[in-house]
Every structure is written in C-alpha cells, then in structure tokens.
Design a protein around this motif. Structure first.
Motif, PDB file in Angstrom:
ATOM      1  N   ILE A 245     172.926  67.164  23.371  1.00 30.76           N
ATOM      2  CA  ILE A 245     171.930  67.248  22.306  1.00 30.76           C
ATOM      3  C   ILE A 245     170.973  68.387  22.589  1.00 30.76           C
ATOM      4  N   ILE A 246     170.714  69.181  21.566  1.00 35.24           N
ATOM      5  CA  ILE A 246     169.697  70.226  21.677  1.00 35.24           C
ATOM      6  C   ILE A 246     168.581  69.859  20.710  1.00 35.24           C
ATOM      7  N   VAL A 247     167.366  69.754  21.249  1.00 38.29           N
ATOM      8  CA  VAL A 247     166.228  69.373  20.417  1.00 38.29           C
ATOM      9  C   VAL A 247     165.355  70.588  20.170  1.00 38.29           C
ATOM     10  N   LEU A 248     165.102  70.886  18.901  1.00 43.00           N
ATOM     11  CA  LEU A 248     164.249  72.012  18.554  1.00 43.00           C
ATOM     12  C   LEU A 248     162.898  71.512  18.048  1.00 43.00           C
ATOM     13  N   LYS A 249     161.876  72.249  18.429  1.00 39.84           N
ATOM     14  CA  LYS A 249     160.551  71.978  17.856  1.00 39.84           C
ATOM     15  C   LYS A 249     159.823  73.302  17.722  1.00 39.84           C
ATOM     16  N   ASP A 250     159.328  73.569  16.531  1.00 40.57           N
ATOM     17  CA  ASP A 250     158.629  74.823  16.237  1.00 40.57           C
ATOM     18  C   ASP A 250     159.393  76.038  16.747  1.00 40.57           C
ATOM     19  N   GLY A 251     160.702  76.037  16.574  1.00 41.79           N
ATOM     20  CA  GLY A 251     161.509  77.183  16.930  1.00 41.79           C
ATOM     21  C   GLY A 251     161.853  77.298  18.408  1.00 41.79           C
ATOM     22  N   ARG A 252     161.486  76.313  19.208  1.00 45.78           N
ATOM     23  CA  ARG A 252     161.820  76.359  20.627  1.00 45.78           C
ATOM     24  C   ARG A 252     162.744  75.197  20.994  1.00 45.78           C
ATOM     25  N   VAL A 253     163.566  75.429  22.025  1.00 43.82           N
ATOM     26  CA  VAL A 253     164.386  74.344  22.548  1.00 43.82           C
ATOM     27  C   VAL A 253     163.497  73.523  23.482  1.00 43.82           C
ATOM     28  N   VAL A 254     163.225  72.271  23.102  1.00 45.90           N
ATOM     29  CA  VAL A 254     162.350  71.456  23.951  1.00 45.90           C
ATOM     30  C   VAL A 254     163.120  70.452  24.794  1.00 45.90           C
ATOM     31  N   ALA A 255     164.370  70.223  24.461  1.00 45.44           N
ATOM     32  CA  ALA A 255     165.192  69.362  25.304  1.00 45.44           C
ATOM     33  C   ALA A 255     166.647  69.742  25.101  1.00 45.44           C
ATOM     34  N   ASP A 256     167.436  69.633  26.141  1.00 44.60           N
ATOM     35  CA  ASP A 256     168.837  70.034  26.090  1.00 44.60           C
ATOM     36  C   ASP A 256     169.559  69.257  27.175  1.00 44.60           C
ATOM     37  N   GLY A 257     170.497  68.405  26.802  1.00 49.68           N
ATOM     38  CA  GLY A 257     171.219  67.638  27.809  1.00 49.68           C
ATOM     39  C   GLY A 257     172.132  66.629  27.154  1.00 49.68           C
ATOM     40  N   THR A 258     172.682  65.719  27.971  1.00 46.79           N
ATOM     41  CA  THR A 258     173.529  64.677  27.396  1.00 46.79           C
ATOM     42  C   THR A 258     172.642  63.764  26.566  1.00 46.79           C
ATOM     43  N   PRO A 259     173.234  63.041  25.607  1.00 46.86           N
ATOM     44  CA  PRO A 259     172.419  62.143  24.781  1.00 46.86           C
ATOM     45  C   PRO A 259     171.550  61.232  25.638  1.00 46.86           C
TER      46      PRO A 259
END
Lengths: 283, 287, 288
Positions: free
Chosen positions: B218-232
């Motif tokens: 999962i890649i989580v975006l917030k305000d154009g930035r990647v704020v989290a990236d990893g397995t679910p």
C-alpha cells in the motif's frame, strides 16, 4: 491543452466592479465596443487602455487573468496583423522584397488594429471576469424583457444561456478526461501527423456527445424535480436595483464615449498633435 | 530491474496563477514486477496526478530533477511515449464513458490497432480480451457498446485496455457506482487479470477493505507526498492511515476497538484475520 | 391550532402510497422495457427507507415515479393524498418530494451556491424575503452557510451534494429521495451526506435512500428491495439480511454481518448483527 482556457471564467472576489449591476455592465460593454471602433489616434488608444487599466485595478483582477483571454485570440490577431501589414499600401515604402511591400501607413494601421482587438477583448473579458453567469443571464433577461410583449421566450433564452455558461468548465474537464483515456489506448492526439490528430478526434467527440446528452438528461430531470416552469410568476432572490455606484459607472462610460467621439469628430487635431508630440517623426 | 522507477517527482498545477496547487511533492518509489499496489489517499492527495504520470499522460514538469522509468525506458524521452502507453494500461474511473465505436469488438480493437498490429493479431487479442473479462464473443462482439448493461459496459471498457496486453495495469476506482454483486465480479476480474494478463497491478481505491484483501503493498499519499509505504499490515497497523484522515479497514477498526476495551485479539486487517484472532482468543480463554 | 386542520389530518394515511403501479420505457423499434411491474407499497411519514436492488431493478424509475417525473402506465401513486397523475397538482407533488441525484455536477443549475439553492423557491414564485430566509435555513441545515457566495465548481464532492440537498430543502419538502447520491463520493463525502440525511430524518422528513452500499442500508429503519421491477423484500434491515434471496437481488450482507456469520460457530448471534457496532459488541460478549 484546455487547462489555461480562462475566457468566460468568473473571478470570484468582491470588488466595486463585481458589485455593479449586470445591466449597467452589459450596456457599458456594448458602448465600449462601439466606442473603440471610433478610436483612431494613438492618444485615443491610450485613453482606452487607461480606462481598461483603471477598471482592472478597481476590480482587483490580476492582469494575467485578462491577458489570458487575449491569448485566446492571439492567433486571429496575428493572422489579421500579417495580412494588414502586407496588403495595406499607404504612404512611404519602408521595405520592399519581391512582391512584399511594407508601407508606413500599413505599419500604423496594423499596430492600431492589434491595439483595437486586444483592447476590445480585454474590455469584453472584464465583463465575464466580474459578473457571474447568472447575473449576466438575469441582466440580459431584464434588458430583453420588452420582447416578452411580442411572445419571445425571454426567460427560457436566459436560462439556456446561463446553463451553457455554467457547463463550460464541466465540459472542458470532461473533454480532458476522455482525451486522456483515448491517449492511454494509443490515440494520436498529442503525437503523429496533423491528419492523424484530426482523425483521432472521433473517439473523443463521440463519447463527449453521448455524455453531454446524458448530462443534459439528468440536468433536465433535476430541474423538473425542482419545479422548473411551475409558474409564470417566477420570482428572483437577488433583485438587481440600481445603486449610486451604477449611476457613477454609467456616467463614466458615457463620458468616455463622449470623449472618444469629440476627439474623433470635433477636435481631431488634439489627438494628432499629441501623437506627434510623443512619437515625433515615427508617424 | 524494477518495472516502475520514480525519482523526485514533483508537479504543480496552474503554476504562477492564483489557483496554483502542488499536486506531487518529491515522490520517489519503485515498483517491482508482480506487485499489487493499492494507492490510497483522500481526494486531492495527488493519486490521479501520480498515476497519469506513469504512462506519460502528464509530462514530467522538472526534467532536471524528476525522472520516471518504465521497464528501463525514460519518460523524459519523447520517443518512448507511445511504447510506454502500451506497456502501462490505464483503466480510468467510470471507463464505460469512453466507449465510442458502434460495436463492442471494434471498440476493444482500438488499442491494438493503434499498436499497428496485424489484423489477425488484433482480432485474436479482441477475442482473448473479451474471453478474459467474461463477455461471450458470439453474443457481444457485434452489439453496440451503448446497449449493454452497466456492468457489461465496464467490462467491455476494461477489455479495451487489456487487449493491449500491458505489463502494468493501473485501475482508478474500478468498482465505483456498481451494485454489490457487480463490485465483487470486477474485483475478482482484477485478480484474474493479474494472473493472466498484467503481472503488476496498481489500484486506486477509497475502499480500505478491498485494498486490505487484495493488495500486496500500500502506498499512502497525503498532500502530494508518500506518507506510508509497505505491506497492508505494516501500513494499517502503523497509525499512518488515521493521520491522513482515511479510515482503517473494518476488521482493523474492530480489532483496535476490542483492544481498547481489553480484548487483545492481535493485529487483524481482513475479515479472515479477525475471525482467526477471535478464534485464538476463544481458545486461550478455555485453556 | 386551527380546528379545521385537525379534522383534515388523518394520521393513518401513509405519506406515500403506490398501488399496482406498472411502468415501461420505450427502447427502440417499439420494444418496451418493463421497469416496474404491478408494484404496491406504502411508506409512513418519518420513515427512513433504504431502497435497494441491482442495477436495472427499477429503483431509480420508482424514484422518478414518486415525484411525477414519470407517470405510471397503470396504477396510482398518492403522495400526501395527491395523485401523481393529476397534472394540475404536479408541482404540489414536486414541492413535497425532493430528489438528490447521483452526479453533483449534473444537478447544479447556477454557478454561485446561494443562487443554486434559490432556484427551486424562485421557480414556485416564493416571495423574495422568504427565499432569502429559506436559502439561509437550508444552507445552515447542511452546514454550508459560509460557502454561500462561492462558486460550486471548487467544492469537494461531499460539499456539492450538500448544496444539492440544500437546494431541495429550500422547497421545504416532506420527503427526500437520495438517488445513489453517495456513489460518486469518497468515504468522507459519503459520511457527510449520510449524516445530513440522518439529521433531516430526525427532524421529521421522510428519507428514501437508493443505494448500493450495504452499510448505508443497515442505517435505515426499513429496507425495500426490488428485483426485475417487483417488490422482492420489505422489512427491517435485520429481517432483510436474514433473507435467503438477498444475493438474487444483487445484494450482499454488509461486511460486519459477513464476519458475524463466520463467527456463528463460536456462538455469536449473527442474526442480531447489522453493523460494525453490533459486531464489536457481539465479539465482546463472546470473549467475556
């Protein structure tokens, strides 16, 4: 491609110009458009530009928003300018090469033509930048209301206009979306030859039409559901009443019109003299 | 070699106007073949700007700083543009609104034809694509796409993309607007596509339950930035999701609430894990 | 209170009465699609109904029949006692039955938010001062007052739908039909709209929510499922979720109920669970 289309886009702030009655603004623009065709001297153009600049400042619009509207017609201006430049043969010959002749008169006419078009579009765009589509439609409806007597469906015409204006941004957005989707399937909209590009418009136009009809259908339902056409005595939340500022604006634009006419027909020498003082031998 | 490599990607809309907005802010990530990436974020977090960069629909703004490579092809280089569009298939939101031909088969053939494949190859691909999405060729090929039902239209539109046999498939909210059974059919189809057509799948979704169940990352975006990236599991347990204003999957919400009430059933993000957690807790209770 | 009014008021009369209604659409070459087949049902004032069924089951057609956008081919629909076939009264019906549609962009008429909200009252010729009052009130109810002078195009999907709701509220309706109004929204927008629907229902407005979302369905007090234009299920969420023909109607159990079903083996009373809260409580009871 359509990201920067700003013509017709209302610029939402609250300024004295925004607050003016739409009818006054509409009539002013008509008067302005007529007036600008009477302008002949550089002095006259300077007066017009000063007026436009004054309104832009008063409306607190960023100059860019007005320039963007001008950019929309840049191509037309350019083509007309080039044609004028070579076709008008008047006065001293400046350049001659093969069949191409540029004369001093041609240069001046061209410059004035460009000034006229740019100022014209700037002036008209001020109207749409400071007036919401609804105000515009209401204004037109009100100005056309005498036509109701001869059974012209003024109200429906006004509604159609205001909806058309309201949907311009929506349809642009939709066009971009569909273009992207077809480009993602390899359509040559931004690559390939001109012929390819034109042919590739079909996959964009068909969905655009289909979707527009669907939208129109839904909008018709939504309007009916909200009792559109329930009564002939439709009321208005916002009654446009003329205020002091409207009279001032009307006076100003009339004064401008008068000055332009006077300068052209009664004191033609004033403009010519001022032009001569500023530009000297260039004329 | 990674399938997708993004380095320092930034993007600003309406630059130097009152409407200027930063959609992407220094995003760097790599995606390996075979991953199923869920891309999540609130509306306006930059998801659609990011995915449209991946097949060159949005051009890189700052070519000096930012770069995107797909299968080793740099997107800063215009000559790869077409090739990349065929390698990265894009199913937009409500894809059925882009159907335009008078028959389903012709519409699906649009992509393969643009690839300049032979007529036989195009026909072959159309048949195969229709078969994969579950539209019977004999029944649907000659029908107008505008006469299909909602679910069929969507499958026809998806077929139009997978007929190009892209290596990477990007889907933007593929189940939006469908009824519960239709949703399930499309999600099952997405998994099938990953097995049979495109090994790498990126899916944008607001539905955390779907993402928790399907994605490998999962890649989580917030305000154009990647704020989290990893397995679910990593992402949903990290607490980053709540910070972005999004919801946890149902199972994770319940596990969290139970923990707060003194019943620790361990980490759970899918219904199966929640059930297993409850089972373990029950067994422990009886021991 | 006015004595006459009391006499006229009949507490037993449902606000919506659908009696043996059929309706079909013209397709092409004279072929007609039967969308609603001999449907009968009634809804009491103040109910919160989820209207569900698969795509094409006739839900949206029923919604359009209810406020007179379509006229029944046979049978009658009475809204607050008024027959939708009575052309003279059609606007009385539309005043009473407000509709919020799926795509927020296709139901705003005006660019400025307050102008759009005023559209309905203007159409029925409400006096100016009262329009202002109604617009104020409607925007306040959906929590959009501070946006009133802005343009709608810059709003989020949830905000746009709240403006659409305000446009309906300005007509002071007795019934509001949400026709898949949340299907294009993100979870935050969905919550905003559902919260407004709930508040309006608590204030006495009858709510009909057409939806594919089973969690929204669980929030209603009554669920009506259509299948092929016929009434398939009608009952409380609990009753409907327990039905064996749920999947035949294109529906699934809400996720919380699905999990509860799997925990049945451990002694969880799955029939009792319709939403997240219920599932949590159920598991707590198991583990205690």
């Amino acid at each position: 491609m359509f990201k920067d289309v700003s013509f017709g886009q209302y610029y939402p702030i609250n300024s004295p110009v925004h607050r003016l009655d739409a009818r006054v603004k509409l009539l002013s623009v008509i008067l302005f458009v007529v007036a600008i065709f009477f302008v002949k001297s550089y002095f006259g153009f300077m007066l017009t530009a000063a007026l436009i600049l004054f309104i832009i400042l008063l409306a607190r619009l960023p100059i860019v928003s007005v320039l963007k509207s001008v950019r929309g017609i840049l191509l037309i201006v350019l083509i007309t300018a080039i044609l004028n430049l070579f076709l008008i043969k008047d006065g001293e010959v400046l350049v001659q090469w093969e069949i191409f002749v540029i004369t001093k008169g041609g240069v001046h006419t061209t410059i004035k033509m460009v000034l006229r078009l740019v100022l014209l579009i700037s002036g008209v765009s001020l109207l749409s930048l400071t007036t919401t589509p609804v105000q515009l439609a209401d204004g037109i409806e009100s100005l056309m209301s005498p036509l109701k007597l001869i059974k012209v469906p003024v109200r429906d015409i006004a509604m159609v206009m205001s909806i058309a204006l309201r949907f311009i941004p929506t349809l642009f957005e939709e066009t971009v979306k569909i273009m992207n989707a077809q480009k993602a399937r390899g359509a040559s909209i931004d690559t390939g030859s001109i012929v390819q590009r034109v042919r590739s418009l079909v996959p964009v136009l068909i969905p655009l039409f289909v979707n527009s009809f669907r939208r129109a259908d839904e909008l018709a339902f939504a309007m009916d559901a909200r009792c559109y056409n329930a009564t002939d005595k439709r009321t208005k939340m916002k009654k446009a009443t003329l205020r002091f500022a409207d009279f001032v604006a009307a006076f100003l634009i009339l004064a401008f019109f008068a000055v332009i006419l006077l300068e052209r027909y009664y004191f033609p020498t004033v403009g010519i003299n001022i032009d001569a003082k500023i530009f000297g031998g260039l004329l | 070699m990674s399938v997708v490599e993004i380095k320092n990607l930034s993007f600003v809309y309406s630059k130097k106007t009152p409407y200027e907005t930063r959609a992407l802010d220094d995003v760097s990530l790599t995606i390996e073949e075979g991953e199923f990436v869920g891309i999540v974020g609130a509306t306006g977090s930059g998801k659609s700007t990011l995915i449209q960069h991946l097949n060159g629909l949005i051009r890189i703004q700052d070519k000096k700083r930012s770069s995107i490579t797909i299968n080793g092809m740099s997107l800063s280089d215009k000559k790869y543009l077409k090739k990349v569009r065929f390698d990265v298939g894009m199913v937009f939101q409500y894809p059925e609104y882009q159907l335009f031909e008078d028959t389903v088969a012709k519409d699906i053939a649009f992509g393969p034809k643009n690839m300049k494949l032979s007529k036989e190859e195009v026909d072959e691909r159309v048949k195969r694509a229709m078969e994969v999405v579950g539209l019977d060729y004999a029944t649907f090929a000659e029908r107008s796409p505008f006469d299909l039902s909602g679910g069929e239209k969507r499958r026809a539109a998806i077929a139009g993309v997978i007929a190009m046999q892209p290596q990477v498939l990007i889907l933007d909210e593929p189940v939006a607007g469908l009824d519960p059974v239709g949703r399930e059919e499309i999600l099952t189809l997405v998994q099938k596509l990953r097995r049979e057509v495109s090994k790498t799948v990126l899916m944008v979704s607001h539905n955390m339950d779907d993402i928790a169940r399907l994605a490998t990352r999962i890649i989580v975006l917030k305000d154009g930035r990647v704020v989290a990236d990893g397995t679910p599991k990593e992402v949903f347990i990290s607490g980053k999701i709540e910070e972005t204003g999004l919801e946890l999957p149902l199972a994770a919400r319940i596990a969290k609430n139970l923990k707060a009430r003194g019943f620790d059933i361990g980490d759970a993000i899918t219904p199966d894990e929640l059930v297993a957690g409850v089972r373990r807790a029950m067994e422990a209770k009886h021991v | 209170m006015d004595g006459r009014g009391v006499l006229c008021y009949n507490p037993l009369m449902p606000i919506i009465e659908v009696k043996n209604v059929s309706y079909s659409y013209p397709l092409r070459d004279g072929v007609r699609l039967k969308a609603i087949k001999n449907l009968s049902l009634s809804i009491e004032e103040g109910e919160y109904v989820a209207l569900v069924g698969m795509n094409g089951s006739g839900k949206s057609t029923l919604a359009k029949l209810l406020n007179g956008l379509f006229e029944p081919a046979s049978g009658d629909i009475l809204i607050d006692g008024i027959n939708t076939k009575d052309e003279k009264q059609i606007f009385e019906i539309r005043k009473r039955v407000g509709m919020v549609f799926q795509n927020p962009d296709n139901q705003t008429v005006a660019t400025i938010i307050e102008d759009d909200v005023a559209f309905g009252p203007e159409n029925i010729g409400v006096a100016r001062e009262e329009i202002v009052e109604r617009v104020d009130e409607a925007l306040r109810l959906v929590n959009m007052s501070e946006y009133r002078a802005r343009t709608a195009s810059k709003l989020s999907g949830g905000q746009k739908q709240r403006v659409a709701i305000a446009g309906v509220l300005a007509m002071r309706p007795k019934i509001i039909i949400f026709d898949e109004s949340t299907s294009m929204l993100d979870p935050i927008g969905r919550k905003e709209v559902m919260q407004v629907a709930k508040t309006l229902n608590e204030s006495g407005i009858t709510v009909i929510n057409i939806t594919h979302n089973m969690e929204e369905t669980a929030e209603a007090t009554r669920v009506i499922a259509l299948r092929h234009g016929r009434l398939a299920l009608d009952g409380t969420p609990k009753e409907v979720f327990a039905s064996s023909i749920l999947e035949d109607c294109g529906l699934k159990l809400p996720p919380a109920r699905q999990i509860a079903t799997e925990l049945k083996a451990f002694g969880l009373d799955a029939e009792d669970v319709i939403d997240e809260k219920g599932l949590e409580e159920g598991i707590c009871r198991l583990l205690k």
